[in-house]
Design a protein around this motif. Structure first.
Motif, PDB file in Angstrom:
ATOM      1  N   GLY A 450       0.798  -1.223   0.000  1.00  0.00           N
ATOM      2  CA  GLY A 450       0.000   0.000   0.000  1.00  0.00           C
ATOM      3  C   GLY A 450       0.822   1.260   0.000  1.00  0.00           C
ATOM      4  N   SER A 509      -1.656   2.045   8.487  1.00  0.00           N
ATOM      5  CA  SER A 509      -2.432   1.127   9.325  1.00  0.00           C
ATOM      6  C   SER A 509      -3.895   1.204   8.895  1.00  0.00           C
ATOM      7  CB  SER A 509      -2.290   1.499  10.807  1.00  0.00           C
ATOM      8  OG  SER A 509      -0.954   1.397  11.225  1.00  0.00           O
ATOM      9  N   VAL A 510      -4.377   0.143   8.309  1.00  0.00           N
ATOM     10  CA  VAL A 510      -5.751   0.092   7.837  1.00  0.00           C
ATOM     11  C   VAL A 510      -6.453  -1.056   8.544  1.00  0.00           C
ATOM     12  CG1 VAL A 510      -7.275  -0.174   5.840  1.00  0.00           C
ATOM     13  CG2 VAL A 510      -5.078   1.011   5.588  1.00  0.00           C
ATOM     14  N   LEU A 511      -7.519  -0.738   9.277  1.00  0.00           N
ATOM     15  CA  LEU A 511      -8.257  -1.760   9.993  1.00  0.00           C
ATOM     16  C   LEU A 511      -9.204  -2.453   9.023  1.00  0.00           C
ATOM     17  CD1 LEU A 511      -8.691  -2.918  12.846  1.00  0.00           C
ATOM     18  CD2 LEU A 511     -10.624  -1.360  13.079  1.00  0.00           C
ATOM     19  N   PRO A 512      -9.045  -3.748   8.815  1.00  0.00           N
ATOM     20  CA  PRO A 512      -9.924  -4.440   7.870  1.00  0.00           C
ATOM     21  C   PRO A 512     -11.350  -4.516   8.397  1.00  0.00           C
ATOM     22  CG  PRO A 512      -8.551  -6.017   9.042  1.00  0.00           C
ATOM     23  CD  PRO A 512      -8.054  -4.651   9.427  1.00  0.00           C
ATOM     24  N   ALA A 513     -12.300  -4.481   7.481  1.00  0.00           N
ATOM     25  CA  ALA A 513     -13.702  -4.581   7.860  1.00  0.00           C
ATOM     26  C   ALA A 513     -14.014  -6.014   8.280  1.00  0.00           C
ATOM     27  CB  ALA A 513     -14.590  -4.171   6.685  1.00  0.00           C
ATOM     28  N   ALA A 514     -14.722  -6.143   9.390  1.00  0.00           N
ATOM     29  CA  ALA A 514     -15.071  -7.474   9.883  1.00  0.00           C
ATOM     30  C   ALA A 514     -16.136  -8.089   8.986  1.00  0.00           C
ATOM     31  CB  ALA A 514     -15.578  -7.381  11.319  1.00  0.00           C
ATOM     32  N   PRO A 515     -15.921  -9.311   8.504  1.00  0.00           N
ATOM     33  CA  PRO A 515     -16.945  -9.950   7.660  1.00  0.00           C
ATOM     34  C   PRO A 515     -18.177 -10.284   8.476  1.00  0.00           C
ATOM     35  CG  PRO A 515     -15.207 -11.512   8.211  1.00  0.00           C
ATOM     36  CD  PRO A 515     -14.758 -10.171   8.727  1.00  0.00           C
TER      37      PRO A 515
END
Length: 856
Positions: A450, A509-515
């Motif tokens: 990224g 730092s990118v917080l992934p979306a919770a599935p």
């Protein structure tokens, strides 16, 4: 973990003046070498060089002779004046006798603190006031020699460079902090000063000088070199165990030549003890460059050296004086006193044998510098539990270009420090293959991290780590990794290097979306419900290791033919006395209880949820698959078939009082009913009904106080009750301790899995009936209850046992069971005739199903 001495690191890279260990650690962590610890100065306070002026032996009444010494410590003398200028020396009591007047020694003065910590002060002893201490090596943390005092010229320090009162902390390097770093398994090159210095240069831009590259001073192989043969006809995982083997010979080495103080200081600062000059030099070069080496006494080795796998039944006494049985996968170094390869000299890359080690009489040294297969070395080291310094490096990957360079360094040092002469004969068996180039798309670092990196940044970074970069087709680079980086095998590895060198702090730092739609499985929710219910019932959850011994099964009294004795034996157990995987949960939980009881905690209610391993006799054995290659589908299927069943179980133990004693009363001692209730609570939380019957023989439970728990279809799911008195005695538990063990996996499999549907609440009143039945003492209460349920029909809302009575008025072998019945209809108030009919049906069913007679 590697220990870093700063002045040694400075041989490879420029270090700024005043660099602290904390600053060095901060610079290295930027490139992924984490700080493990900073070891402080070994000695603080006044530690100085002293000259013994006088030495007077004084025999004591206890048979010991001490020396009353006058020691000149220069400006630190009693009056602050050196003896040469008329000063008064310090008086010191010393029990050693390996020194005399005129010797230069190391003196700890009052106020100094030696390792231990051991503070030094003036104190009265043996009729004198000892104003300091004359030090040995062990007292300063420099070695294990405690019998003799350090005499500095004997350690290689020039007497002309020493003066009384001189700071000995700086002289011996005792005031220097040492940094211990943590190296990940893929970066074996950092197990050397060469590698750490390179990383420091990457982090700070400091000038780095690579002392591990070929300089041209290394001689080529000659026809008369010491012959070496690699005979690995059946290599493990398709890779030959040895692809490079260099030998050099140095003749005429002085066996009495001491290891110079500077070299000894560097070794000891890096965590290695000094042994002999030849061994110290090989260790020094290994720490410096990262290439493990071995020195043989040439007189004890016969050509040719043969590198081969071990034969069945071969043994080797290694340098640690242990006689080891060798495995056919072990790669060996052998020679030929009675045939090529007939005598074992050592385990390749792990440890040499004592038959050819360098001794105090060795004058001609054969130097070995080789490159061995990492997987082969790793397996041998683990198989024999020998995590040697050489094995730590080989199993992580060593630079195959290094053997010739490292061997030359050893030869040079043996010539310089040992007075030897380099033999022109050189052997270099080399079948190494250059690293294959890796195609890397220019945009791959940006895609994976990224972070936007220009092509110039990618190229320069990879070249900085030592890779060769050329232009490839369609915006790709062809990257050839350096020889010391065998871990760089794919594009992702190269991207990691770009990100690491450019700085991890640049990566956003990118917080992934919770599935959505995920959560705990039904079994996981059930497990948590069981844990919560037992905790709310007063039990404390514990965890134990699943490793046991046959003696622990003996303590439970399990018969020799009991299926629970069929255990899986670990090939490499954590503890030799516990090599088996548990087949039941109580065996380890009772050990936890025993330990607590032995410490005075006698009122216990503990439980554990864990896996047990239940191998079946005659089941297929899991194959031993080769490393380094992906198993085939058939191999994976065979591996799966060889894995024994591992059900999850719940077990609990209660000892002492279940209800505490106090001013309110004596409390209540836990009994078998508490264990049965806990087991039924587990079943209730899972959502299944269990049938409780008596079990007359199931150790470790009491034969007359053990309950058997089954599902409606007859599946056995556990036992509960009082432990056998002999088991309690053997384990040292309180009398009449109780326990339960339930197969949670079987309970979950027996549940419907459907959500519980709440029953409708009737608006009509309930009718209550109390019935007492006389039955034989052998009839379980559950049998009578089942008959009551069958006879009452759909109007029965609840039934509970509220009284058990025995007495002579009932007759021999009889007991009375009293039940409370609650009857209710959903659509009406029950009439007297309906209640009477239910009562009659219950009495008839109890008589038919359990032989029960209504008690008058």
């Amino acid at each position: 973990m590697p220990l870093i001495v700063k002045d040694w690191l400075a041989d490879h890279v420029e270090l700024p003046a005043g660099l602290t260990a904390e600053r060095l650690a901060a610079d290295l962590v930027k490139v992924g070498l984490e700080e493990e610890a900073i070891h402080g100065a070994a000695v603080t306070g006044p530690l100085v060089v002293g000259r013994v002026i006088e030495q007077h032996p004084e025999p004591q009444k206890n048979g010991k002779t001490i020396n009353w010494c006058q020691v000149d410590v220069g400006a630190l003398n009693v009056d602050g004046v050196p003896v040469a200028e008329g000063g008064t020396p310090r008086g010191i009591v010393c029990g050693a006798h390996n020194f005399g007047p005129g010797d230069l020694v190391v003196v700890a003065l009052p106020g100094a603190v030696l390792p231990g910590p051991f503070p030094i002060a003036s104190r009265k002893t043996y009729g004198h006031v000892s104003d300091g201490m004359i030090c040995s090596q062990r007292e300063l943390g420099l070695g294990e020699d405690h019998a003799g005092i350090i005499v500095l010229p004997r350690l290689g320090y020039a007497e002309a460079d020493l003066t009384p009162g001189q700071d000995a902390i700086a002289l011996l390097g005792l005031g220097e902090e040492v940094l211990e770093i943590n190296v990940t398994p893929d970066r074996g090159y950092a197990f050397s000063y060469r590698g750490v210095a390179r990383e420091y240069a990457h982090s700070t831009g400091a000038k780095f000088t690579d002392r591990g590259v070929l300089t041209g001073a290394e001689p080529a192989a000659t026809p008369d070199g010491f012959e070496v043969v690699v005979n690995d006809a059946a290599p493990i995982h398709g890779v030959t165990g040895c692809d490079r083997f260099v030998t050099r010979i140095v003749r005429g080495v002085d066996p009495s030549a001491p290891t110079p103080a500077w070299l000894k200081h560097r070794l000891e600062g890096s965590g290695m003890r000094s042994i002999t000059l030849a061994v110290d030099i090989t260790n020094y070069v290994m720490l410096d460059l990262g290439q493990p080496l071995h020195a043989y006494d040439l007189a004890k080795v016969a050509a040719p050296i043969v590198v081969r796998r071990a034969a069945s039944g071969e043994r080797l006494v290694t340098l640690d004086d242990v006689d080891r049985a060798l495995d056919p996968e072990d790669l060996l170094i052998t020679d030929s006193p009675s045939g090529p390869g007939s005598r074992v000299l050592g385990m390749a890359g792990v440890m040499g044998g004592e038959s050819s080690e360098v001794s105090g009489t060795t004058t001609d040294v054969l130097v070995e510098a080789a490159h061995f297969d990492p997987i082969t070395v790793a397996r041998t080291a683990r198989r024999h539990k020998l995590p040697s310094e050489a094995a730590k490096r080989f199993e992580r990957g060593v630079d195959p270009v290094l053997p010739a360079v490292a061997a030359q360094r050893v030869v040079d040092l043996l010539v310089e420090l040992g007075g030897g002469t380099a033999d022109p004969a050189v052997s270099d068996l080399d079948t190494t293959v250059a690293p294959a180039p890796v195609a890397l798309r220019v945009t791959e670092p940006e895609r994976l991290s990224g972070v936007v990196y220009t092509p110039e940044q990618v190229r320069s970074t990879l070249e900085e780590i030592g890779a060769t970069v050329t232009d490839g087709p369609e915006d790709t680079f062809l990257v050839t990794p350096p020889s010391w980086r065998p871990d760089l095998t794919g594009p992702a590895d190269l991207v990691e290097e770009v990100v690491r060198i450019q700085g991890y702090d640049q990566v956003p730092s990118v917080l992934p979306a919770a599935p959505g739609g995920r959560g705990l499985t039904a079994e996981q929710r059930t497990r948590r419900s069981v844990t919560r219910a037992l905790a709310e019932a007063g039990f404390v959850e514990t965890l134990s290791y699943p490793f046991v011994s046959a003696a622990e099964y003996d303590a439970l009294g399990l018969p020799a033919d009991d299926p629970r004795r069929v255990s899986l034996r670990l090939a490499n157990p954590l503890a030799d006395d516990k090599p088996l995987l548990r087949t039941n949960l109580l065996v380890t939980l009772l050990d936890t209880v025993r330990r607590n009881v032995s410490r005075g905690l006698t009122d216990l209610a503990v439980f554990e949820i864990g896996l047990v391993t239940r191998p079946q006799p005659g089941a297929p054995v899991a194959p031993s698959l080769p490393g380094g290659v992906r198993p085939t589908e058939d191999e994976l299927a065979a591996l799966e078939a060889g894995v024994p069943a591992q059900p999850r179980r719940v077990a609990g133990v209660l000892t002492g009082r279940r209800e505490p004693a106090g001013w309110w009363g004596d409390g209540r001692v836990a009994d078998w009913a508490d264990a049965v209730a806990a087991a039924r609570l587990v079943a209730e939380k899972v959502g299944v009904e269990v049938i409780v019957t008596a079990d007359t023989e199931h150790l470790p439970w009491h034969p007359g106080r053990c309950a058997r728990l089954e599902l409606a279809d007859g599946t056995l799911v556990g036992h509960a009750g009082e432990l056998h008195p002999k088991v309690v005695e053997r384990l040292g538990l309180p009398a009449r301790s109780v326990a339960f063990e339930v197969d949670l996996s079987a309970l979950v499999a027996g549940s419907s899995g459907e959500p519980v549907v709440a029953a409708a609440v009737s608006a009509f009143p309930a009718a209550k009936e109390d019935l007492a039945f006389v039955v034989d003492e052998s009839v379980p209460a559950s049998v009578v209850e089942a008959a009551i349920v069958a006879g009452a029909g759909e109007l029965l809302e609840d039934v509970s046992l509220f009284d058990v009575f025995t007495g002579p008025q009932l007759g021999e072998g009889k007991k009375s069971l009293a039940y409370a019945l609650r009857l209710r209809a959903a659509d009406r108030t029950l009439g007297a005739d309906e209640v009477r009919a239910v009562r009659e049906g219950v009495v008839a069913a109890a008589a038919a199903g359990a032989g029960a007679v209504l008690r008058a």
